[in-house]
Design an enzyme around this catalytic site. Structure first.
Site, PDB file in Angstrom:
ATOM      1  N   HIS A  95     -15.717  29.551  51.968  1.00 33.52           N
ATOM      2  CA  HIS A  95     -16.543  30.753  51.834  1.00 33.52           C
ATOM      3  C   HIS A  95     -15.788  31.920  51.246  1.00 33.52           C
ATOM      4  O   HIS A  95     -16.337  32.735  50.522  1.00 33.52           O
ATOM      5  CB  HIS A  95     -17.164  31.109  53.184  1.00 33.52           C
ATOM      6  CG  HIS A  95     -18.274  30.183  53.520  1.00 33.52           C
ATOM      7  ND1 HIS A  95     -18.300  29.418  54.645  1.00 33.52           N
ATOM      8  CD2 HIS A  95     -19.356  29.850  52.809  1.00 33.52           C
ATOM      9  CE1 HIS A  95     -19.382  28.666  54.628  1.00 33.52           C
ATOM     10  NE2 HIS A  95     -20.035  28.903  53.526  1.00 33.52           N
TER      11      HIS A  95
ATOM     12  N   GLU B 134     -22.458  10.762  42.837  1.00 29.88           N
ATOM     13  CA  GLU B 134     -21.158  11.241  43.309  1.00 29.88           C
ATOM     14  C   GLU B 134     -20.406  10.220  44.143  1.00 29.88           C
ATOM     15  O   GLU B 134     -19.329  10.508  44.654  1.00 29.88           O
ATOM     16  CB  GLU B 134     -21.316  12.567  44.072  1.00 29.88           C
ATOM     17  CG  GLU B 134     -22.300  12.517  45.224  1.00 29.88           C
ATOM     18  CD  GLU B 134     -22.490  13.867  45.903  1.00 29.88           C
ATOM     19  OE1 GLU B 134     -21.716  14.802  45.663  1.00 29.88           O
ATOM     20  OE2 GLU B 134     -23.443  13.972  46.700  1.00 29.88           O
TER      21      GLU B 134
ATOM     22  N   ASP C  14     -17.113  15.320  44.304  1.00 28.66           N
ATOM     23  CA  ASP C  14     -17.065  14.142  45.175  1.00 28.66           C
ATOM     24  C   ASP C  14     -16.805  12.866  44.398  1.00 28.66           C
ATOM     25  O   ASP C  14     -16.163  11.946  44.921  1.00 28.66           O
ATOM     26  CB  ASP C  14     -18.363  14.026  45.986  1.00 28.66           C
ATOM     27  CG  ASP C  14     -18.306  14.934  47.193  1.00 28.66           C
ATOM     28  OD1 ASP C  14     -17.272  14.927  47.877  1.00 28.66           O
ATOM     29  OD2 ASP C  14     -19.275  15.676  47.431  1.00 28.66           O
TER      30      ASP C  14
ATOM     31  N   CYS D 148     -22.571  19.092  37.923  1.00 22.96           N
ATOM     32  CA  CYS D 148     -22.579  20.330  38.695  1.00 22.96           C
ATOM     33  C   CYS D 148     -21.326  20.534  39.552  1.00 22.96           C
ATOM     34  O   CYS D 148     -21.261  21.480  40.326  1.00 22.96           O
ATOM     35  CB  CYS D 148     -23.825  20.424  39.564  1.00 22.96           C
ATOM     36  SG  CYS D 148     -23.962  19.107  40.757  1.00 22.96           S
TER      37      CYS D 148
HETATM   38  C1  PEP Z   1     -19.946  17.825  43.896  1.00 25.71           C
HETATM   39  O1  PEP Z   1     -19.678  16.982  44.755  1.00 25.71           O
HETATM   40  O2  PEP Z   1     -19.440  17.820  42.751  1.00 25.71           O
HETATM   41  C2  PEP Z   1     -20.908  18.906  44.180  1.00 25.71           C
HETATM   42  C3  PEP Z   1     -21.325  19.713  43.238  1.00 25.71           C
HETATM   43  O3  PEP Z   1     -21.340  19.058  45.441  1.00 25.71           O
HETATM   44  P1  PEP Z   1     -20.484  19.668  46.646  1.00 25.71           P
HETATM   45  O4  PEP Z   1     -19.279  20.345  46.057  1.00 25.71           O
HETATM   46  O5  PEP Z   1     -21.397  20.614  47.345  1.00 25.71           O
HETATM   47  O6  PEP Z   1     -20.141  18.468  47.461  1.00 25.71           O
HETATM   48 MG    MG Z   2     -20.822  16.646  46.494  1.00 24.74          MG
END
Ligand code: PEP
Ligand code: MG
Length: 590
Positions: free
Chosen positions: A189, A429, A453, A500
């Site tokens: 955070h 992922e 991930d 993402c």
């Molecule tokens: C990811 O795993 O790349 C992702 C965007 O999700 P998070 O970082 O929330 O696991």
């Molecule tokens: Mg993720």
């Protein structure tokens, strides 16, 4: 003060020159025996300190910027602790029974509570120990009169083991020019808040607690990850110029942010935003975001109370209405490092491989139905797509689709306006999902690659473990081939494919994935104008050729060299203003 070079992980871009100010350096209280007649006086001191800390936290809450209201809840949790009987009553009892001063009694109780929580070996409860310690330190500071005062210098670079959002709000935010912590991660955070407030920040800074001292002058480079303690005049001049140039570059890229991200050979790529609270939508237009590519819904579920359907529908409606284009809202991705309270009781030996994301929501369908109903209800207010995290087999996608149909029926029976159906996508992922993208593509409407991930699971590197962070490499052939495989099979099935994870904001990742034909990147708003600017300078055809060469090689340094060469040719000195884990060459940049 001794000249030293330190290195950390960049989590919020920018360059800062300032003075080190340590937070929460343990004041070691002295043990003092008191007379029975003094008990009342010590207990009054304790009450006054608790009251003062509670008021400080109230003030900190009020200073939270409009677009970061979710941090109020974190601060409120700490405020509640100032009334927690385990802390307050136990300290009062110790003062009276052992006839000791308030500071000593408090430090003993805080220590005991922290030990109890830490020994539970559970990430969620360990976090609670951190909160108790943070509040305990504040109370001790009040009792000893050693809290940071008004005479602090104006350009502060905060240093600490870890920093909570309340700490940032506690000080005059305008004075904080940089943040560096020994702990933390790119998705912590503090990192997210620092990015939101445009404060350059580094986490996982090795040796921070021993090499830096209060009052040291320091230069922090939130792009390359370098820290220089006690810089000489030459360093200061050079880095001041770099800071100035970076500011001008940021301004220039922000001014062009609303231009579309078309490559020089006219290939259009969407650039979307990753956000975590509805309030963040208010600043999205200025970043040039084409939409929201990832709305993380975990935040509302992390507190003491699970939100109800009304609350969630209101939250998601705000997100949809505030989005410049389609808003992709991800269903609850709790687990691993984002444990909900209920999950703490599961005591999973390895939560990252446990009931995470869709596994948890399918196992807890009452909770999942509430979220899905809220999503369908928000679907009437604009363009909304739903994305499911942590998919590892086809049955999970089918189960989510079945549930969506069922909640549609429930809403119909209740005569509640809602979208009968919504586009459904999945996060790719896990290695399992990556291997069966052809089958998964038949079940859903779009793919989004969760590179954070995907890299973590493919390379077997815990994304939050700083000891193995050096192994994390987006140019590892396994990662490169996985990206290509996902993009190709998505496209073969006519699906749009976006990415993402943090790799979308890394120029190396952009060149590679653009070359593989990705349709969209979704990045933290702080990086959005810069990534659009990069795409506008790239030639898609050249990226495709480069990606093919990289795909044929397993020589990581040679591949990095090729990509770096292209980036340098395209961006020139501007490349130095972009964060890339593949470009950080520790010890060379400052
Ligand atoms: C990811 O795993 O790349 C992702 C965007 O999700 P998070 O970082 O929330 O696991
Ligand atoms: Mg993720």
């Amino acid at each position: 003060m001794a000249r030293a070079h330190l290195y950390g992980t960049p989590v919020s871009p920018g360059i800062a020159l300032g003075t080190v100010h340590f937070l929460h350096t343990d004041p070691v209280p002295e043990k003092r025996r008191i007379l029975a007649a003094e008990v009342e006086q010590e207990q009054e001191k304790l009450q006054a300190a608790l009251q003062a800390v509670s008021e400080d936290l109230d003030k900190a809450c009020k200073k939270v910027p409009e677009d970061m209201q979710e941090y109020r809840e974190i601060i409120a949790v700490q405020k509640d602790m100032t009334r927690d009987p385990r802390l307050v009553e136990s300290t009062g009892k110790l003062i009276a029974e052992d006839l000791v001063n308030a500071s000593w009694a408090l430090s003993q109780v805080v220590q005991q509570l922290c030990n109890i929580f830490r020994e539970m070996q559970d990430p969620y409860l360990q976090d609670r120990a951190q909160d108790i310690r943070a509040v305990g330190l504040r109370i001790l500071e009040k009792l000893s009169g050693s809290e940071h005062g008004a005479e602090l210098p104006s350009s502060l670079i905060l240093a600490a083991e870890d920093i909570s959002p309340a700490d940032i709000m506690d000080l005059d935010a305008d004075r904080i020019v940089g943040i560096m912590t020994h702990e933390g991660g790119i998705t912590s955070h503090t990192a997210i808040m620092a990015r939101g407030m445009h404060i350059p920040a580094l986490v996982c800074v090795t040796n921070l607690m021993v090499a830096a001292k209060e009052g040291d002058s320091v230069i922090l480079d939130g792009i390359t990850g370098n820290i220089l303690i006690d810089p000489d005049d030459n360093d200061s001049k050079r880095l001041s110029e770099r800071a100035e140039n970076y500011r001008s570059w940021r301004k220039a890229t922000s001014n062009m942010a609303h231009w579309p991200a078309d490559t020089v050979d006219a290939v259009r790529v969407s650039v979307l935003a990753n956000i975590e609270s509805p309030e963040e939508t208010s600043s999205l237009a200025a970043t040039g975001a084409d939409g929201i590519g990832l709305y993380r819904t975990e935040f509302a579920f992390m507190g003491d109370n699970i939100p109800n359907e009304e609350e969630l529908a209101t939250e998601y409606t705000k997100v949809v209405q505030g989005s410049p284009g389609t808003a992709v809202i991800r269903t609850l991705d709790c687990g691993a490092d984002k444990l909900m309270k209920a999950q703490a009781q599961l005591k999973e030996p390895n939560p990252a491989l446990g009931l995470r994301g869709v596994r948890y929501t399918l196992r807890n369908q009452d909770l999942f139905r509430v979220q899905l109903r809220a999503l369908l209800r928000a679907g009437v207010s604009g363009r909304l797509a739903v994305m499911v995290p942590m998919i590892s087999n086809v049955e999970e996608v089918r189960a989510v689709k079945r549930l969506m149909q069922e909640v549609d029926q429930e809403l119909c029976m209740r005569h509640i306006p809602h979208a009968r159906t919504l586009p459904l996508g999945i996060m790719v992922e896990t290695p399992a999902a990556m291997m069966i993208t052809d089958a998964l593509a038949r079940e859903c409407d779009f793919f989004s690659i969760g590179t954070n991930d995907l890299i973590h699971y493919m390379l077997a590197i815990d994304r939050n473990n700083r000891h193995v962070a050096y192994l994390s490499d987006c140019m590892h052939p396994a990662v490169v081939r996985a990206l290509k495989r996902i993009i190709d099979s998505g496209h073969r099935a006519g699906l749009s494919v976006s990415a993402c994870g943090e790799l979308s904001a890394d120029p190396f990742g952009v060149v590679l994935m653009l070359g593989m034909g990705i349709d969209a990147f979704s990045v933290s708003p702080a990086f959005l104008p810069g990534i659009k600017h990069l795409i506008r300078k790239l030639e898609a055809r050249a990226c495709t050729e480069l990606a093919s060469q990289v795909l044929m090689s397993s020589d990581i340094p040679a591949c990095k060299h090729m990509v770096r060469e292209m980036l340098q040719k395209t961006m020139g000195h501007e490349l130095g203003f972009m964060t890339s884990s593949s470009m950080v060459e520790r010890g060379q940049t400052v």
